[in-house]
Design an enzyme around this catalytic site. Structure first.
Site: not given
Ligand code: DX5
Ligand code: ZN
Length: 220
Positions: A9, A34, A36, A38, A67, A69, A138, A145-146, A176, A178
């Protein structure tokens, strides 16, 4: 052990050096990128659009895993596939015409994925199994992320695995949120084969190469 697919990602990449970050991930052996997307409505954060997908397409030959969102994802499917998306996933939540949207993704030549948030039960997608190529579970609430992996999502992965067997579906289970060397084997045991990781790859203290290696070695 089955082969696993690692989808890096770019949300945690350094966007001042995006091409270089992507090349490092590619050299380290990730399988997909990947992306993301949003919109500040479906999730609180705002990130990237088709322009970034097109940028990734120019600097990499890896499959692009987009992905979405966003609210009303059907408005943007064509733009993302036109920009180079190979895998497109849409959330089941708040999408009354989701089956049509999945059909559109396939009809435009991409692989169609359905996504479930941590609060969404397996039964929400059972009618959609024949329409999907992958299912994204999910393992955090989407938006950033994080975040920390939610262990209560493991039983849902197992339920979806059983559902796919019932339908004799070869759809892949993707996880996806953590994902790190500790949580990856748990999700693998439950049935996941595609692993998205942002922090564990792009923010690994020893660099991208080491981040990818530690994820691959986690199930050996
Ligand atoms: C969260 C995203 C993830 C995110 C994952 O909404 O869909 O793809 O980037 O980040 P990590 O791997 O740090 O949890
Ligand atoms: Zn994602």
């Amino acid at each position: 052990m089955d082969e696993i697919i690692l989808s890096a990602s770019i949300l945690s990449a350094d966007f001042a050096h995006l091409a270089d970050e992507i090349r490092q991930a590619e050299a380290a052996g990730v399988d997909w990128l990947h992306i993301d997307v949003m919109d500040g409505h479906f999730v609180p954060n705002i990130t990237m659009g088709p322009f970034i997908v097109e940028t990734c397409r120019r600097v990499s030959t890896l499959p692009l895993d987009v992905h979405l969102m966003i609210e009303k994802p059907e408005r943007y499917i064509e733009a993302f596939i036109h920009a180079g998306a190979n895998y497109v996933s849409v959330h089941v939540e708040g999408n009354p015409n989701i089956h049509r949207t999945l059909q559109t993704i396939r009809s435009l030549g991409a692989k169609a994925g359905i996504v479930l948030n941590p609060g969404t039960p397996t039964c929400a997608i059972s009618a959609l199994i024949p329409a999907v190529d992958f299912i994204l579970v999910m393992t955090v609430n989407p938006g950033y992320s994080g975040q920390t992996f939610l262990p209560e999502t493991l039983s849902k992965i197992s339920e979806i695995k059983a559902l796919l067997e019932r339908y004799q579906s070869s759809a892949l289970i993707q996880v996806d949120g953590g994902i790190n060397p500790t949580t990856l084997p748990l999700a693998y045991q439950a049935g996941a084969r595609v692993f998205v990781a942002a922090t564990a790859i792009f923010k690994h203290p020893q660099g991208v190469q080491e981040g990818v290696k530690s994820l691959r070695e986690a199930i050996k």
